[in-house]
Design a protein around this motif. Sequence first.
Motif, short mmCIF file in Angstrom:
data_model
loop_
_atom_site.label_atom_id
_atom_site.label_comp_id
_atom_site.label_asym_id
_atom_site.label_seq_id
_atom_site.Cartn_x
_atom_site.Cartn_y
_atom_site.Cartn_z
N LEU A 18 -24.56 6.34 -19.49
CA LEU A 18 -25.13 7.96 -19.86
C LEU A 18 -25.40 8.89 -19.61
CD1 LEU A 18 -29.32 6.13 -19.80
CD2 LEU A 18 -27.77 7.09 -21.89
N THR A 19 -25.13 10.08 -19.88
CA THR A 19 -24.89 11.17 -19.45
C THR A 19 -26.48 11.74 -19.25
OG1 THR A 19 -22.53 11.57 -19.89
CG2 THR A 19 -23.64 13.40 -19.23
N LEU A 20 -26.54 12.27 -18.43
CA LEU A 20 -28.00 13.04 -18.36
C LEU A 20 -27.67 14.98 -18.33
CD1 LEU A 20 -30.49 11.24 -16.11
CD2 LEU A 20 -30.32 10.81 -18.32
N SER A 21 -28.30 15.10 -19.25
CA SER A 21 -27.94 16.75 -18.92
C SER A 21 -29.15 17.53 -18.14
CB SER A 21 -27.70 17.86 -20.31
OG SER A 21 -26.31 16.23 -20.83
N CYS A 22 -29.19 18.23 -17.80
CA CYS A 22 -29.84 19.13 -17.38
C CYS A 22 -29.62 21.12 -17.79
CB CYS A 22 -30.31 19.57 -15.93
SG CYS A 22 -31.40 20.85 -14.90
N LEU A 23 -30.48 21.58 -18.54
CA LEU A 23 -30.28 23.00 -19.01
C LEU A 23 -31.03 23.59 -18.13
CD1 LEU A 23 -30.05 25.02 -20.89
CD2 LEU A 23 -31.40 24.53 -22.35
N VAL A 24 -30.49 24.71 -17.73
CA VAL A 24 -31.06 25.44 -16.49
C VAL A 24 -31.62 27.22 -17.58
CG1 VAL A 24 -31.09 27.20 -14.52
CG2 VAL A 24 -30.45 24.88 -14.96
N SER A 25 -32.54 27.46 -17.91
CA SER A 25 -32.71 28.28 -18.47
C SER A 25 -33.18 29.94 -17.16
CB SER A 25 -34.03 28.38 -19.76
OG SER A 25 -33.69 27.66 -19.95
N ASP A 26 -32.11 30.52 -17.13
CA ASP A 26 -32.49 31.64 -16.05
C ASP A 26 -30.82 32.56 -15.94
OD1 ASP A 26 -34.21 33.08 -14.11
OD2 ASP A 26 -31.97 32.78 -13.41
N TRP A 27 -31.06 33.58 -15.86
CA TRP A 27 -28.95 34.16 -16.16
C TRP A 27 -28.68 34.01 -14.70
CZ3 TRP A 27 -28.57 38.37 -12.88
CH2 TRP A 27 -30.05 38.82 -11.53
N ALA A 28 -29.64 33.53 -14.14
CA ALA A 28 -28.59 33.92 -12.70
C ALA A 28 -28.25 32.46 -12.38
CB ALA A 28 -29.24 34.53 -11.21
N PHE A 29 -28.07 31.63 -13.60
CA PHE A 29 -27.61 30.21 -13.09
C PHE A 29 -26.37 30.08 -11.86
CE2 PHE A 29 -26.93 25.98 -13.86
CZ PHE A 29 -25.55 25.21 -14.80
N GLU A 30 -25.71 30.40 -11.83
CA GLU A 30 -24.87 30.78 -11.18
C GLU A 30 -25.04 31.00 -9.50
OE1 GLU A 30 -24.60 32.74 -13.36
OE2 GLU A 30 -24.04 34.80 -12.18
N THR A 31 -25.63 31.35 -9.83
CA THR A 31 -26.54 31.51 -7.79
C THR A 31 -27.08 30.24 -7.49
OG1 THR A 31 -28.44 32.19 -8.52
CG2 THR A 31 -27.14 33.47 -8.11
N TYR A 32 -27.44 29.08 -8.28
CA TYR A 32 -28.51 27.60 -7.61
C TYR A 32 -27.45 26.86 -7.62
CZ TYR A 32 -32.70 31.04 -9.80
OH TYR A 32 -32.94 31.42 -10.09
N ALA A 33 -28.22 26.10 -7.23
CA ALA A 33 -27.40 24.60 -6.34
C ALA A 33 -28.21 23.96 -7.34
CB ALA A 33 -28.01 24.27 -5.20
N VAL A 34 -27.78 22.42 -7.90
CA VAL A 34 -28.93 21.60 -9.10
C VAL A 34 -28.80 20.45 -8.59
CG1 VAL A 34 -28.84 21.36 -11.72
CG2 VAL A 34 -28.51 23.27 -10.85
N GLY A 35 -29.65 19.74 -8.44
CA GLY A 35 -29.55 18.51 -8.19
C GLY A 35 -30.84 17.33 -8.84
N TRP A 36 -30.10 16.50 -8.58
CA TRP A 36 -30.57 15.41 -9.80
C TRP A 36 -31.47 14.05 -8.75
CZ3 TRP A 36 -31.03 14.48 -14.92
CH2 TRP A 36 -30.79 15.77 -15.61
N PHE A 37 -32.64 14.31 -8.63
CA PHE A 37 -33.56 13.18 -8.25
C PHE A 37 -34.00 11.65 -8.96
CE2 PHE A 37 -34.31 15.79 -4.52
CZ PHE A 37 -33.25 17.01 -4.99
N ARG A 38 -34.21 10.24 -8.95
CA ARG A 38 -34.82 9.22 -9.68
C ARG A 38 -36.64 8.78 -8.68
NH1 ARG A 38 -30.23 4.86 -9.42
NH2 ARG A 38 -30.42 4.42 -6.83
N THR A 39 -37.70 8.49 -9.32
CA THR A 39 -38.53 7.80 -8.72
C THR A 39 -38.43 6.99 -9.79
OG1 THR A 39 -39.30 10.23 -8.87
CG2 THR A 39 -40.74 8.18 -8.47
N ALA A 40 -38.16 5.59 -8.96
CA ALA A 40 -38.35 3.86 -9.73
C ALA A 40 -40.26 4.06 -9.25
CB ALA A 40 -37.75 3.34 -8.86
N PRO A 41 -40.68 2.56 -9.96
CA PRO A 41 -41.46 2.28 -9.82
C PRO A 41 -42.10 2.20 -8.61
CG PRO A 41 -40.93 1.48 -12.17
CD PRO A 41 -39.75 2.30 -11.37
N GLY A 42 -43.37 2.43 -7.86
CA GLY A 42 -43.07 2.10 -6.24
C GLY A 42 -42.50 2.57 -4.84
N LYS A 43 -41.51 3.50 -5.49
CA LYS A 43 -41.20 3.90 -5.02
C LYS A 43 -40.64 4.98 -4.62
CE LYS A 43 -37.02 0.28 -4.87
NZ LYS A 43 -36.12 -0.18 -5.19
N ALA A 44 -40.57 6.45 -3.54
CA ALA A 44 -40.83 6.89 -3.03
C ALA A 44 -39.46 8.18 -4.05
CB ALA A 44 -40.04 7.91 -1.62
#
Length: 119
Positions: A18-44
């Motif tokens: 699968l490929t997940l996409s994250c569209l960032v709506s901000d003109w300063a996109f190039e200044t941001y670090a972007v991360g992916w996080f996940r939360t599984a049931p019953g887990k942090a």
Amino acid sequence: QVQLAESGGGSVQPGDSLTLSCLVSDWAFETYAVGWFRTAPGKAREGVACITNTDQTRYYLTDVEGRFTISRDHAKNTVYLQMDGLKPGDTAFYSCAADWTCIQSMTFWGQGTQVTVSS
């Protein structure tokens, strides 16, 4: 206000991709670090991958290293998470987030998307 929108989640079988996409709506996109996080049931919540604003450094959770790839397209203001060899243990709610650097508690968050891996 920075807005993030995820897409690409779904239900797949073990071994699929699968490929997940994250569209960032901000003109300063190039200044941001972007991360992916996940939360599984019953887990942090856990950080899965992160890419710095210059794309010079990418971080991965040990469990996904070699299977997941994070990348960014500055022309499209989008960060991708390519997920290969999916396992049932990857089942979780995935969210992307942005900040000035890759940290656990990032400032701006998307709504998230569900990924379910089962046979």
